[in-house]
Design a protein around this motif. Sequence first.
Motif, mmCIF file in Angstrom:
data_model
loop_
_atom_site.group_PDB
_atom_site.id
_atom_site.type_symbol
_atom_site.label_atom_id
_atom_site.label_comp_id
_atom_site.label_asym_id
_atom_site.label_seq_id
_atom_site.Cartn_x
_atom_site.Cartn_y
_atom_site.Cartn_z
ATOM 1 N N ILE A 19 60.062 50.709 44.267
ATOM 2 C CA ILE A 19 61.621 50.794 44.244
ATOM 3 C C ILE A 19 61.313 50.887 43.377
ATOM 4 N N VAL A 20 60.270 50.736 41.686
ATOM 5 C CA VAL A 20 61.176 50.994 40.335
ATOM 6 C C VAL A 20 59.935 51.779 39.788
ATOM 7 N N LYS A 21 60.175 53.013 39.355
ATOM 8 C CA LYS A 21 59.703 54.279 39.077
ATOM 9 C C LYS A 21 58.910 53.700 37.527
ATOM 10 N N GLN A 22 59.565 53.147 36.606
ATOM 11 C CA GLN A 22 59.079 52.753 35.441
ATOM 12 C C GLN A 22 60.151 51.676 35.611
ATOM 13 N N ARG A 23 59.315 50.568 34.689
ATOM 14 C CA ARG A 23 59.489 49.378 34.233
ATOM 15 C C ARG A 23 60.164 48.626 33.038
ATOM 16 N N GLY A 24 60.384 49.950 32.009
ATOM 17 C CA GLY A 24 60.679 49.909 30.802
ATOM 18 C C GLY A 24 60.529 49.137 30.123
ATOM 19 N N VAL A 25 61.098 48.661 28.843
ATOM 20 C CA VAL A 25 60.822 47.538 27.616
ATOM 21 C C VAL A 25 61.043 46.789 27.508
ATOM 22 N N GLU A 26 60.494 45.586 27.840
ATOM 23 C CA GLU A 26 60.655 43.972 28.136
ATOM 24 C C GLU A 26 61.400 43.906 26.723
ATOM 25 N N LEU A 27 62.857 43.163 26.649
ATOM 26 C CA LEU A 27 63.282 42.578 25.851
ATOM 27 C C LEU A 27 63.534 41.057 25.478
ATOM 28 N N ASN A 28 63.978 40.639 26.550
ATOM 29 C CA ASN A 28 64.256 38.834 26.350
ATOM 30 C C ASN A 28 65.187 38.722 25.549
ATOM 31 N N SER A 29 66.806 39.193 25.613
ATOM 32 C CA SER A 29 67.519 38.986 24.414
ATOM 33 C C SER A 29 68.560 38.510 25.104
ATOM 34 N N PRO A 30 69.409 38.107 24.524
ATOM 35 C CA PRO A 30 70.780 37.674 24.586
ATOM 36 C C PRO A 30 71.705 38.639 25.163
ATOM 37 N N ILE A 31 72.142 38.050 26.162
ATOM 38 C CA ILE A 31 73.701 38.340 26.693
ATOM 39 C C ILE A 31 74.753 39.226 25.501
ATOM 40 N N THR A 32 75.418 39.939 24.533
ATOM 41 C CA THR A 32 76.503 40.260 23.627
ATOM 42 C C THR A 32 76.579 41.401 24.311
ATOM 43 N N PRO A 33 77.822 41.694 24.357
ATOM 44 C CA PRO A 33 78.770 42.897 24.507
ATOM 45 C C PRO A 33 78.623 44.013 22.668
ATOM 46 N N GLU A 34 77.750 43.974 21.890
ATOM 47 C CA GLU A 34 78.377 44.360 20.559
ATOM 48 C C GLU A 34 76.221 45.153 21.579
ATOM 49 N N LEU A 35 75.041 43.987 21.748
ATOM 50 C CA LEU A 35 73.516 45.058 22.631
ATOM 51 C C LEU A 35 73.580 45.827 23.600
ATOM 52 N N LEU A 36 74.507 45.339 24.535
ATOM 53 C CA LEU A 36 74.976 46.434 25.494
ATOM 54 C C LEU A 36 75.015 47.585 25.214
ATOM 55 N N GLU A 37 76.446 47.832 24.645
ATOM 56 C CA GLU A 37 77.043 49.173 24.521
ATOM 57 C C GLU A 37 75.964 49.270 23.025
ATOM 58 N N THR A 38 75.434 48.927 22.868
ATOM 59 C CA THR A 38 74.145 50.060 21.535
ATOM 60 C C THR A 38 73.270 50.507 22.273
ATOM 61 N N ILE A 39 72.384 49.564 23.356
ATOM 62 C CA ILE A 39 71.132 50.454 24.566
ATOM 63 C C ILE A 39 71.834 51.572 24.912
ATOM 64 N N PHE A 40 73.405 51.775 25.252
ATOM 65 C CA PHE A 40 73.011 52.626 26.235
ATOM 66 C C PHE A 40 74.379 53.605 24.858
ATOM 67 N N TYR A 41 74.081 53.372 24.031
ATOM 68 C CA TYR A 41 75.301 54.786 22.603
ATOM 69 C C TYR A 41 73.476 56.114 23.437
ATOM 70 N N VAL A 42 74.557 57.212 23.283
ATOM 71 C CA VAL A 42 73.714 58.464 23.737
ATOM 72 C C VAL A 42 73.087 58.766 22.628
ATOM 73 N N GLY A 43 71.360 58.295 22.105
ATOM 74 C CA GLY A 43 70.637 58.991 21.194
ATOM 75 C C GLY A 43 69.654 57.304 21.033
ATOM 76 N N THR A 44 69.889 56.445 21.259
ATOM 77 C CA THR A 44 69.090 55.422 21.329
ATOM 78 C C THR A 44 68.146 55.532 21.961
ATOM 79 N N PRO A 45 66.664 55.125 21.399
ATOM 80 C CA PRO A 45 65.633 55.131 22.285
ATOM 81 C C PRO A 45 65.613 54.386 23.941
ATOM 82 N N LEU A 46 66.309 53.654 24.090
ATOM 83 C CA LEU A 46 66.208 53.027 25.579
ATOM 84 C C LEU A 46 67.951 53.884 26.335
ATOM 85 N N HIS A 47 68.787 54.411 25.932
ATOM 86 C CA HIS A 47 70.094 54.482 26.752
ATOM 87 C C HIS A 47 69.526 55.218 28.266
ATOM 88 N N ASP A 48 68.674 55.669 27.831
ATOM 89 C CA ASP A 48 68.424 56.489 29.440
ATOM 90 C C ASP A 48 67.739 55.081 30.556
#
Length: 273
Positions: free
Chosen positions: A154-183
Amino acid sequence: MVLANFGSANWIVGTILALLLFIFTDFILFRYVCHRYFFMAGMALIELVVLAANCFSGLEIVTNICLILLLLLVVAAIFANINDYRPYLSNTFAKNDANIFKKKKAKAEVIFDRDSLYKAVKKAVIDMSMIKQGCLITFEKNDDILDEARVPSIVKQRGVELNSPITPELLETIFYVGTPLHDGAVVIRDDKIARASVFFAPTNKPLTGKYGSRHQAALGISENTDSVTIVVSEETGRIGIASQGEITPVTRDNFMRVFEEAMKYDSKEESKE
Protein backbone atom coordinates in the motif's frame (compact mmCIF):
# COMPACT_ATOMS: atom_id res chain seq x y z
CA MET A 1 -27.43 -30.13 -10.66
CA VAL A 2 -28.91 -29.43 -7.21
CA LEU A 3 -31.48 -26.94 -8.44
CA ALA A 4 -32.72 -29.32 -11.11
CA ASN A 5 -33.17 -32.08 -8.52
CA PHE A 6 -35.08 -29.75 -6.29
CA GLY A 7 -37.25 -28.78 -9.25
CA SER A 8 -38.12 -32.38 -10.09
CA ALA A 9 -38.95 -33.31 -6.48
CA ASN A 10 -40.64 -30.19 -5.29
CA TRP A 11 -40.22 -27.07 -7.41
CA ILE A 12 -41.74 -24.80 -4.76
CA VAL A 13 -39.18 -25.81 -2.13
CA GLY A 14 -36.38 -25.70 -4.68
CA THR A 15 -37.36 -22.24 -5.88
CA ILE A 16 -37.62 -20.86 -2.34
CA LEU A 17 -34.24 -22.32 -1.36
CA ALA A 18 -32.63 -21.02 -4.55
CA LEU A 19 -34.13 -17.56 -3.96
CA LEU A 20 -32.83 -17.42 -0.39
CA LEU A 21 -29.40 -18.63 -1.53
CA PHE A 22 -29.24 -15.96 -4.25
CA ILE A 23 -30.29 -13.19 -1.84
CA PHE A 24 -27.64 -14.21 0.69
CA THR A 25 -24.94 -14.55 -1.98
CA ASP A 26 -25.80 -11.21 -3.58
CA PHE A 27 -25.62 -9.48 -0.20
CA ILE A 28 -22.17 -10.92 0.55
CA LEU A 29 -20.87 -10.08 -2.92
CA PHE A 30 -22.19 -6.52 -2.91
CA ARG A 31 -21.05 -5.88 0.67
CA TYR A 32 -17.55 -7.33 0.51
CA VAL A 33 -16.56 -7.96 -3.11
CA CYS A 34 -18.04 -5.56 -5.65
CA HIS A 35 -20.07 -2.37 -5.24
CA ARG A 36 -20.90 -1.83 -8.90
CA TYR A 37 -24.60 -1.76 -9.71
CA PHE A 38 -24.24 -3.05 -13.27
CA PHE A 39 -22.54 -6.18 -11.90
CA MET A 40 -25.39 -6.79 -9.46
CA ALA A 41 -27.95 -6.17 -12.21
CA GLY A 42 -26.28 -8.83 -14.36
CA MET A 43 -26.27 -11.25 -11.44
CA ALA A 44 -29.95 -10.60 -10.75
CA LEU A 45 -30.89 -11.16 -14.39
CA ILE A 46 -29.12 -14.51 -14.58
CA GLU A 47 -30.59 -15.56 -11.23
CA LEU A 48 -34.11 -14.79 -12.50
CA VAL A 49 -33.45 -17.02 -15.51
CA VAL A 50 -32.26 -19.81 -13.18
CA LEU A 51 -35.37 -19.50 -11.02
CA ALA A 52 -37.64 -19.51 -14.07
CA ALA A 53 -35.86 -22.53 -15.60
CA ASN A 54 -36.09 -24.36 -12.28
CA CYS A 55 -39.87 -24.21 -12.46
CA PHE A 56 -40.03 -26.27 -15.65
CA SER A 57 -38.79 -29.74 -16.42
CA GLY A 58 -36.36 -30.32 -19.25
CA LEU A 59 -34.46 -27.05 -18.76
CA GLU A 60 -31.60 -28.45 -16.69
CA ILE A 61 -29.10 -27.47 -19.39
CA VAL A 62 -30.25 -23.84 -19.26
CA THR A 63 -29.95 -23.89 -15.46
CA ASN A 64 -26.44 -25.35 -15.58
CA ILE A 65 -25.28 -22.79 -18.16
CA CYS A 66 -26.64 -19.92 -16.05
CA LEU A 67 -24.93 -21.26 -12.94
CA ILE A 68 -21.64 -21.40 -14.83
CA LEU A 69 -22.18 -17.79 -15.95
CA LEU A 70 -22.82 -16.78 -12.35
CA LEU A 71 -19.58 -18.41 -11.27
CA LEU A 72 -17.67 -16.62 -14.04
CA LEU A 73 -19.21 -13.29 -13.00
CA VAL A 74 -18.11 -13.80 -9.40
CA VAL A 75 -14.56 -14.66 -10.48
CA ALA A 76 -14.48 -11.63 -12.79
CA ALA A 77 -15.68 -9.37 -9.95
CA ILE A 78 -12.96 -10.65 -7.64
CA PHE A 79 -10.24 -10.03 -10.23
CA ALA A 80 -11.68 -6.60 -11.09
CA ASN A 81 -11.41 -5.60 -7.43
CA ILE A 82 -8.20 -7.45 -6.60
CA ASN A 83 -6.62 -4.15 -5.52
CA ASP A 84 -9.00 -4.10 -2.54
CA TYR A 85 -7.54 -7.34 -1.20
CA ARG A 86 -3.83 -6.70 -1.68
CA PRO A 87 -3.14 -6.15 2.03
CA TYR A 88 -4.81 -9.47 2.83
CA LEU A 89 -2.90 -11.39 0.15
CA SER A 90 0.48 -9.95 1.06
CA ASN A 91 2.71 -12.16 3.21
CA THR A 92 3.69 -9.08 5.23
CA PHE A 93 0.24 -7.94 6.34
CA ALA A 94 -0.42 -7.09 9.97
CA LYS A 95 -2.07 -9.63 12.24
CA ASN A 96 -4.99 -7.31 12.84
CA ASP A 97 -5.71 -7.32 9.10
CA ALA A 98 -5.86 -11.10 8.81
CA ASN A 99 -9.64 -11.30 8.87
CA ILE A 100 -11.26 -9.20 6.16
CA PHE A 101 -14.70 -9.59 7.75
CA LYS A 102 -13.60 -8.72 11.27
CA LYS A 103 -14.47 -5.17 12.30
CA LYS A 104 -11.39 -3.29 13.34
CA LYS A 105 -11.35 -1.67 16.72
CA ALA A 106 -11.01 2.08 16.44
CA LYS A 107 -7.99 3.71 18.00
CA ALA A 108 -8.41 6.20 20.80
CA GLU A 109 -9.13 9.67 19.52
CA VAL A 110 -6.73 12.36 20.69
CA ILE A 111 -8.44 15.50 21.94
CA PHE A 112 -7.39 18.68 20.13
CA ASP A 113 -8.88 21.79 18.57
CA ARG A 114 -10.33 20.21 15.46
CA ASP A 115 -11.92 23.42 14.18
CA SER A 116 -8.61 25.31 14.22
CA LEU A 117 -6.86 22.39 12.51
CA TYR A 118 -9.45 22.19 9.75
CA LYS A 119 -9.34 25.97 9.20
CA ALA A 120 -5.55 25.84 8.87
CA VAL A 121 -5.79 23.01 6.35
CA LYS A 122 -8.54 24.81 4.42
CA LYS A 123 -6.46 27.98 4.15
CA ALA A 124 -3.45 26.06 2.87
CA VAL A 125 -5.54 24.08 0.35
CA ILE A 126 -7.36 27.15 -0.96
CA ASP A 127 -4.08 29.08 -1.27
CA MET A 128 -2.44 26.26 -3.22
CA SER A 129 -5.54 25.81 -5.38
CA MET A 130 -5.52 29.47 -6.39
CA ILE A 131 -1.91 29.34 -7.61
CA LYS A 132 -2.21 25.79 -9.02
CA GLN A 133 0.29 24.32 -6.58
CA GLY A 134 -0.23 20.57 -6.42
CA CYS A 135 -0.54 18.84 -3.07
CA LEU A 136 -1.55 15.54 -1.48
CA ILE A 137 -2.62 15.61 2.18
CA THR A 138 -3.76 12.38 3.83
CA PHE A 139 -5.52 12.26 7.20
CA GLU A 140 -5.47 9.09 9.28
CA LYS A 141 -8.66 8.00 10.97
CA ASN A 142 -8.69 4.52 12.53
CA ASP A 143 -6.20 2.73 10.28
CA ASP A 144 -2.47 3.17 10.82
CA ILE A 145 -1.43 3.77 7.22
CA LEU A 146 2.24 4.24 8.16
CA ASP A 147 2.54 0.76 9.65
CA GLU A 148 5.63 -0.92 8.16
CA ALA A 149 3.50 -4.02 7.50
CA ARG A 150 1.74 -2.06 4.75
CA VAL A 151 5.00 -1.67 2.81
CA PRO A 152 5.21 -2.26 -0.13
CA SER A 153 1.64 -3.32 -0.91
CA ILE A 154 0.00 0.00 0.00
CA VAL A 155 2.76 2.44 0.96
CA LYS A 156 5.68 2.45 -1.49
CA GLN A 157 7.83 4.84 0.54
CA ARG A 158 7.24 5.92 4.14
CA GLY A 159 8.90 9.27 3.54
CA VAL A 160 10.49 11.53 6.14
CA GLU A 161 9.34 11.76 9.74
CA LEU A 162 8.40 15.30 10.82
CA ASN A 163 5.97 15.16 13.76
CA SER A 164 5.39 18.87 13.28
CA PRO A 165 2.46 21.14 14.16
CA ILE A 166 0.09 21.95 11.31
CA THR A 167 0.16 25.46 9.93
CA PRO A 168 -0.85 26.77 6.50
CA GLU A 169 2.64 28.17 5.97
CA LEU A 170 4.34 24.84 6.66
CA LEU A 171 2.00 22.89 4.36
CA GLU A 172 2.46 25.40 1.56
CA THR A 173 6.22 25.33 2.01
CA ILE A 174 6.37 21.52 1.93
CA PHE A 175 4.51 21.39 -1.40
CA TYR A 176 6.33 24.32 -2.99
CA VAL A 177 7.93 23.08 -6.20
CA GLY A 178 11.64 22.58 -5.74
CA THR A 179 11.63 21.81 -2.01
CA PRO A 180 13.01 18.38 -1.03
CA LEU A 181 9.64 17.09 0.25
CA HIS A 182 7.20 18.45 -2.33
CA ASP A 183 6.78 15.09 -4.08
CA GLY A 184 4.52 12.54 -2.48
CA ALA A 185 1.98 12.98 0.30
CA VAL A 186 1.89 14.56 3.73
CA VAL A 187 0.35 12.23 6.31
CA ILE A 188 -1.47 13.90 9.19
CA ARG A 189 -2.01 11.93 12.38
CA ASP A 190 -4.24 13.66 14.93
CA ASP A 191 -2.97 17.28 15.04
CA LYS A 192 0.56 16.65 13.72
CA ILE A 193 2.22 16.25 10.34
CA ALA A 194 3.56 12.75 10.95
CA ARG A 195 5.49 12.30 7.72
CA ALA A 196 6.10 14.00 4.38
CA SER A 197 7.12 12.73 0.95
CA VAL A 198 5.12 9.52 1.46
CA PHE A 199 4.37 7.57 -1.71
CA PHE A 200 1.24 5.43 -1.97
CA ALA A 201 0.54 2.58 -4.36
CA PRO A 202 -1.73 3.97 -7.11
CA THR A 203 -5.18 2.63 -7.83
CA ASN A 204 -5.68 -0.02 -10.47
CA LYS A 205 -9.01 1.47 -11.51
CA PRO A 206 -9.12 3.22 -14.89
CA LEU A 207 -9.74 6.94 -14.40
CA THR A 208 -11.53 9.08 -16.95
CA GLY A 209 -10.68 12.75 -17.30
CA LYS A 210 -7.61 14.72 -16.32
CA TYR A 211 -6.29 12.72 -13.39
CA GLY A 212 -2.59 12.58 -12.66
CA SER A 213 -0.38 10.55 -10.35
CA ARG A 214 -1.58 12.43 -7.25
CA HIS A 215 -5.19 11.48 -7.92
CA GLN A 216 -4.22 7.86 -8.57
CA ALA A 217 -2.31 7.75 -5.28
CA ALA A 218 -5.16 9.43 -3.38
CA LEU A 219 -7.66 6.94 -4.72
CA GLY A 220 -5.29 4.02 -4.05
CA ILE A 221 -4.84 4.79 -0.34
CA SER A 222 -8.57 5.44 0.08
CA GLU A 223 -9.35 2.00 -1.35
CA ASN A 224 -7.17 0.23 1.21
CA THR A 225 -7.69 2.33 4.38
CA ASP A 226 -10.32 4.53 5.98
CA SER A 227 -8.13 7.60 5.50
CA VAL A 228 -9.25 10.86 3.87
CA THR A 229 -7.01 12.51 1.28
CA ILE A 230 -7.13 16.03 -0.12
CA VAL A 231 -5.62 16.42 -3.57
CA VAL A 232 -5.01 19.63 -5.51
CA SER A 233 -4.28 19.39 -9.22
CA GLU A 234 -1.09 21.02 -10.38
CA GLU A 235 -2.54 21.56 -13.85
CA THR A 236 -5.98 22.97 -13.04
CA GLY A 237 -5.89 23.85 -9.34
CA ARG A 238 -9.05 21.81 -8.79
CA ILE A 239 -9.60 20.27 -5.39
CA GLY A 240 -10.73 16.70 -4.74
CA ILE A 241 -11.34 14.67 -1.59
CA ALA A 242 -10.68 10.92 -1.77
CA SER A 243 -12.49 8.66 0.69
CA GLN A 244 -13.79 5.09 0.60
CA GLY A 245 -12.45 4.46 -2.89
CA GLU A 246 -14.02 7.53 -4.49
CA ILE A 247 -12.82 11.05 -5.34
CA THR A 248 -15.30 13.86 -4.83
CA PRO A 249 -14.59 17.15 -6.65
CA VAL A 250 -15.19 20.12 -4.34
CA THR A 251 -15.24 23.88 -4.68
CA ARG A 252 -13.75 26.42 -2.33
CA ASP A 253 -17.24 27.13 -1.00
CA ASN A 254 -18.26 23.57 -0.10
CA PHE A 255 -14.79 22.27 0.76
CA MET A 256 -15.22 22.41 4.53
CA ARG A 257 -18.63 20.73 4.51
CA VAL A 258 -17.49 17.80 2.36
CA PHE A 259 -14.20 17.46 4.24
CA GLU A 260 -15.81 17.42 7.71
CA GLU A 261 -18.35 14.84 6.54
CA ALA A 262 -15.60 12.58 5.21
CA MET A 263 -13.59 12.93 8.43
CA LYS A 264 -16.38 11.67 10.66
CA TYR A 265 -15.58 8.41 12.44
CA ASP A 266 -17.68 5.38 11.55
CA SER A 267 -18.51 5.00 15.21
CA LYS A 268 -18.14 7.91 17.60
CA GLU A 269 -18.35 5.67 20.63
CA GLU A 270 -15.61 3.37 19.32
CA SER A 271 -13.35 6.31 18.63
CA LYS A 272 -13.60 7.34 22.27
CA GLU A 273 -12.63 3.96 23.70
